[in-house]
Design a protein around this motif. Structure first.
Motif, mmCIF file in Angstrom:
data_model
loop_
_atom_site.group_PDB
_atom_site.id
_atom_site.type_symbol
_atom_site.label_atom_id
_atom_site.label_comp_id
_atom_site.label_asym_id
_atom_site.label_seq_id
_atom_site.Cartn_x
_atom_site.Cartn_y
_atom_site.Cartn_z
ATOM 1 N N ILE A 5 22.482 -10.017 79.079
ATOM 2 C CA ILE A 5 22.622 -8.567 79.240
ATOM 3 C C ILE A 5 23.908 -8.293 79.995
ATOM 4 N N ARG A 6 24.627 -7.265 79.582
ATOM 5 C CA ARG A 6 25.824 -6.839 80.307
ATOM 6 C C ARG A 6 25.817 -5.327 80.457
ATOM 7 N N GLN A 7 26.613 -4.838 81.390
ATOM 8 C CA GLN A 7 26.737 -3.402 81.560
ATOM 9 C C GLN A 7 27.747 -2.880 80.543
ATOM 10 N N ALA A 8 27.357 -1.875 79.788
ATOM 11 C CA ALA A 8 28.216 -1.300 78.751
ATOM 12 C C ALA A 8 29.159 -0.273 79.354
ATOM 13 N N GLY A 9 30.251 -0.018 78.641
ATOM 14 C CA GLY A 9 31.231 0.981 79.054
ATOM 15 C C GLY A 9 31.613 1.883 77.897
ATOM 16 N N GLU A 10 32.588 2.746 78.131
ATOM 17 C CA GLU A 10 33.040 3.708 77.114
ATOM 18 C C GLU A 10 33.420 3.024 75.803
ATOM 19 N N ALA A 11 34.008 1.841 75.887
ATOM 20 C CA ALA A 11 34.431 1.134 74.671
ATOM 21 C C ALA A 11 33.238 0.775 73.779
ATOM 22 N N ASP A 12 32.039 0.778 74.337
ATOM 23 C CA ASP A 12 30.831 0.431 73.578
ATOM 24 C C ASP A 12 30.135 1.655 72.979
ATOM 25 N N ARG A 13 30.675 2.836 73.183
ATOM 26 C CA ARG A 13 29.954 4.055 72.825
ATOM 27 C C ARG A 13 29.457 4.052 71.376
ATOM 28 N N GLU A 14 30.303 3.687 70.427
ATOM 29 C CA GLU A 14 29.901 3.708 69.019
ATOM 30 C C GLU A 14 28.721 2.769 68.766
ATOM 31 N N VAL A 15 28.770 1.577 69.354
ATOM 32 C CA VAL A 15 27.672 0.604 69.220
ATOM 33 C C VAL A 15 26.392 1.190 69.832
ATOM 34 N N LEU A 16 26.521 1.828 70.988
ATOM 35 C CA LEU A 16 25.361 2.396 71.678
ATOM 36 C C LEU A 16 24.731 3.526 70.861
ATOM 37 N N VAL A 17 25.548 4.406 70.312
ATOM 38 C CA VAL A 17 25.021 5.519 69.505
ATOM 39 C C VAL A 17 24.285 4.974 68.294
ATOM 40 N N ARG A 18 24.887 4.016 67.615
ATOM 41 C CA ARG A 18 24.253 3.449 66.415
ATOM 42 C C ARG A 18 22.916 2.800 66.754
ATOM 43 N N LEU A 19 22.884 2.056 67.868
ATOM 44 C CA LEU A 19 21.659 1.365 68.279
ATOM 45 C C LEU A 19 20.568 2.355 68.663
ATOM 46 N N LEU A 20 20.913 3.356 69.454
ATOM 47 C CA LEU A 20 19.906 4.335 69.870
ATOM 48 C C LEU A 20 19.414 5.154 68.685
ATOM 49 N N ASP A 21 20.325 5.515 67.785
ATOM 50 C CA ASP A 21 19.971 6.261 66.582
ATOM 51 C C ASP A 21 18.947 5.488 65.758
ATOM 52 N N GLU A 22 19.218 4.214 65.531
ATOM 53 C CA GLU A 22 18.310 3.377 64.744
ATOM 54 C C GLU A 22 16.971 3.185 65.463
ATOM 55 N N SER A 23 17.028 2.976 66.776
ATOM 56 C CA SER A 23 15.816 2.707 67.553
ATOM 57 C C SER A 23 14.848 3.888 67.554
ATOM 58 N N PHE A 24 15.385 5.108 67.556
ATOM 59 C CA PHE A 24 14.547 6.295 67.703
ATOM 60 C C PHE A 24 14.398 7.119 66.425
ATOM 61 N N MET A 25 14.912 6.620 65.306
ATOM 62 C CA MET A 25 14.872 7.402 64.070
ATOM 63 C C MET A 25 13.451 7.809 63.683
ATOM 64 N N GLN A 26 12.455 6.940 63.918
ATOM 65 C CA GLN A 26 11.069 7.258 63.551
ATOM 66 C C GLN A 26 10.192 7.545 64.774
ATOM 67 N N ASP A 27 10.804 7.727 65.932
ATOM 68 C CA ASP A 27 10.065 8.034 67.147
ATOM 69 C C ASP A 27 9.365 9.396 66.992
ATOM 70 N N PRO A 28 8.145 9.545 67.531
ATOM 71 C CA PRO A 28 7.425 10.813 67.370
ATOM 72 C C PRO A 28 8.195 12.041 67.877
ATOM 73 N N VAL A 29 8.918 11.894 68.974
ATOM 74 C CA VAL A 29 9.667 13.040 69.501
ATOM 75 C C VAL A 29 10.857 13.355 68.596
ATOM 76 N N SER A 30 11.559 12.347 68.141
ATOM 77 C CA SER A 30 12.698 12.574 67.247
ATOM 78 C C SER A 30 12.259 13.234 65.946
ATOM 79 N N THR A 31 11.130 12.795 65.398
ATOM 80 C CA THR A 31 10.671 13.396 64.147
ATOM 81 C C THR A 31 10.164 14.820 64.366
ATOM 82 N N TRP A 32 9.756 15.153 65.593
ATOM 83 C CA TRP A 32 9.379 16.530 65.913
ATOM 84 C C TRP A 32 10.631 17.398 66.046
ATOM 85 N N VAL A 33 11.637 16.894 66.748
ATOM 86 C CA VAL A 33 12.864 17.679 66.932
ATOM 87 C C VAL A 33 13.544 17.916 65.593
ATOM 88 N N PHE A 34 13.575 16.890 64.751
ATOM 89 C CA PHE A 34 14.244 16.969 63.442
ATOM 90 C C PHE A 34 13.250 16.566 62.348
#
Length: 197
Positions: A5-34
């Motif tokens: 594990i490492r601490q992420a920084g601004e240079a990782d933003r695109e990787v972080l967005v993609r990972l969080l997007d994929e992780s929560f795409m079917q989450d109950p709250v995400s499917t309620w919001v969208f």
């Protein structure tokens, strides 16, 4: 388990967005919001990107070296914050200005967030769907919870699914007693963990 594990920084933003997007795409709250899946695929990453920006600017983001899991943490001081938090409005404006649910979820969470004691706040934790259930979330949380125990700091989070609530209970988090019921949608469980030892 020995996850790197490492601490992420601004240079990782695109990787972080993609990972969080994929992780929560079917989450109950995400499917309620969208509720519309095609629309969710278009705007969900922008919505979650606001959380990432807040954590990168004001907290810490821990990322596994293989980019399969991440945790966003904030250190919250005691006392009611001055002024109104504009994060919920920014979430809506950035992702989906016509969708009031994109702001409402943040406002409802803000209403129940405790402010009487300083604490570590697990804003979000995301694990790629195919890697969920392998203990990566526990590995990611362990260093921060160990620091909390060592320094006598409590921790707080909101569980967005019954499955995640069970994981957090195993780590010492306790449901605070009042769930947040999203209108015509799922529940979220505010959870608190007193430091151990």
């Amino acid at each position: 388990m020995g996850v790197a594990i490492r601490q992420a920084g601004e240079a990782d933003r695109e990787v972080l967005v993609r990972l969080l997007d994929e992780s929560f795409m079917q989450d109950p709250v995400s499917t309620w919001v969208f509720p519309d899946e095609a629309h969710r695929r278009d705007v969900h990453g922008k919505f979650l990107g606001v959380f990432i920006d807040v954590a990168l600017a004001e907290g810490r983001v821990d990322l596994t070296e293989d980019h399969t899991a991440m945790a966003l943490w904030l250190d919250i001081p005691a006392g009611v914050p001055e002024g109104e938090d504009d994060t919920p409005a920014r979430m809506r404006e950035t992702a989906d200005p016509e969708n009031e649910r994109a702001e409402l979820v943040g406002r409802l969470m803000g209403e129940v967030h405790p402010h009487d004691r300083a604490h570590a706040y697990l804003l979000m934790i995301g694990v790629k769907p195919e890697r969920q259930g392998e203990g990566l979330g526990t590995e990611l949380m362990a260093p921060v919870l160990e620091r909390c125990d060592r320094e006598g700091i409590p921790a707080y989070l909101e569980a967005s699914s019954a499955r995640s609530r069970v994981l957090y209970e195993r780590l010492g988090f306790v449901f605070m007693g009042t769930a947040v019921q999203l209108p015509d949608g799922p529940r979220m469980w505010p959870m608190w963990r007193e430091p151990r030892g």
